[in-house]
Design an enzyme around this catalytic site. Structure first.
Site, PDB file in Angstrom:
ATOM      1  N   GLN A 171       0.830  -1.211   0.000  1.00 31.92           N
ATOM      2  CA  GLN A 171       0.000   0.000   0.000  1.00 31.92           C
ATOM      3  C   GLN A 171       0.868   1.266   0.000  1.00 31.92           C
ATOM      4  O   GLN A 171       0.480   2.302   0.538  1.00 31.92           O
ATOM      5  CB  GLN A 171      -0.942  -0.006   1.207  1.00 31.92           C
ATOM      6  CG  GLN A 171      -2.046  -1.039   1.134  1.00 31.92           C
ATOM      7  CD  GLN A 171      -3.062  -0.764   0.030  1.00 31.92           C
ATOM      8  OE1 GLN A 171      -3.159   0.346  -0.482  1.00 31.92           O
ATOM      9  NE2 GLN A 171      -3.831  -1.777  -0.328  1.00 31.92           N
ATOM     10  N   SER A 172       2.013   1.186  -0.630  1.00 33.68           N
ATOM     11  CA  SER A 172       2.969   2.294  -0.646  1.00 33.68           C
ATOM     12  C   SER A 172       2.426   3.554  -1.326  1.00 33.68           C
ATOM     13  O   SER A 172       1.991   3.515  -2.479  1.00 33.68           O
ATOM     14  CB  SER A 172       4.244   1.846  -1.371  1.00 33.68           C
ATOM     15  OG  SER A 172       5.072   2.943  -1.672  1.00 33.68           O
ATOM     16  N   ASN A 173       2.477   4.677  -0.605  1.00 29.05           N
ATOM     17  CA  ASN A 173       2.136   5.971  -1.203  1.00 29.05           C
ATOM     18  C   ASN A 173       3.156   6.349  -2.276  1.00 29.05           C
ATOM     19  O   ASN A 173       2.801   6.905  -3.319  1.00 29.05           O
ATOM     20  CB  ASN A 173       2.095   7.065  -0.131  1.00 29.05           C
ATOM     21  CG  ASN A 173       0.925   6.909   0.810  1.00 29.05           C
ATOM     22  OD1 ASN A 173      -0.150   6.473   0.418  1.00 29.05           O
ATOM     23  ND2 ASN A 173       1.129   7.263   2.062  1.00 29.05           N
ATOM     24  N   CYS A 182       4.929   4.369  -4.198  1.00 31.91           N
ATOM     25  CA  CYS A 182       4.720   3.603  -5.429  1.00 31.91           C
ATOM     26  C   CYS A 182       3.505   4.105  -6.191  1.00 31.91           C
ATOM     27  O   CYS A 182       3.523   4.202  -7.423  1.00 31.91           O
ATOM     28  CB  CYS A 182       4.588   2.122  -5.097  1.00 31.91           C
ATOM     29  SG  CYS A 182       6.152   1.359  -4.583  1.00 31.91           S
TER      30      CYS A 182
END
Length: 204
Positions: A75-77, A79
């Site tokens: 859930q990387s911001n 990425c």
């Protein structure tokens, strides 16, 4: 400072605003607390990584790259914003995410797919090696990858927050504000490095 001579690709509208947090100031019984709203950058649902990506994408384009490659949590911001930046710049994007592919994507992972990123799943311990392998595979297909570290935290990415400090000091001067301290979150360290260098360069 010669920030304007560095490769840069416009991704958002700056400067971001500074808001007075009246309720939080009252709750903490002072001192006055203000917030610089870097969550309000317009790219891909917003977020602070946009500042780093302006310089990272700028360098990728200057290098003739055609694919952005980066890594992070599922859930990387960072990425999610890298995928959005790639769309805007006309680049392909490949993401290495530590986690298991869900039956139905949600949150940032859903946005990654909407932004047309190709996702590679792995366990956390293999993330760095998978990132290297994905970049090698792209190059083997005759493409030109540009690898961005986790969080966009390298010398190029950190310039985004050197620039943010220049922007902030100009705003503070215009608002006649002289804060005693700046408080921020730190993880991969790029924002911290940029703000620290920016503070030195601007005399904060």
């Amino acid at each position: 400072m010669k920030l304007d001579t560095l490769p840069r690709f416009s991704l958002a509208e700056f400067p971001t605003p500074i808001h007075y947090l009246k309720t939080l100031t009252t709750h903490c019984q002072g001192p006055d607390i203000y917030m610089k709203r870097d969550d309000l950058t317009s790219l891909g649902m917003g977020g602070n990584k946009t500042r780093k990506l302006e310089f990272l994408v700028g360098q990728a384009l200057a290098d003739g790259a055609d694919t952005l490659v980066t890594a992070g949590g599922i859930q990387s911001n960072h990425c999610r914003l890298t995928a959005a930046a790639a769309c805007k710049a006309g680049l392909a994007c490949e993401l290495v995410l530590n986690g298991t592919k869900p039956a139905v994507p949600s949150g940032n992972l859903l946005l990654d797919t909407i932004f047309k990123a190709r996702v590679h799943y792995c366990v956390r311990e293999h993330r760095d090696s998978t990132l290297d392998q994905v970049a090698q595979d792209i190059a083997a297909r005759g493409k030109k990858p540009f690898v961005i570290p986790v969080g966009g935290s390298n010398g190029i990415g950190s310039v985004g927050y050197v620039n943010a400090m220049v922007e902030l000091t100009a705003q503070l001067s215009a608002m006649d504000l002289k804060p005693a301290a700046i408080i921020f979150a730190s993880s991969s360290g790029g924002t911290q490095a940029g703000l620290a260098l920016g503070a030195i360069l601007t005399g904060f």
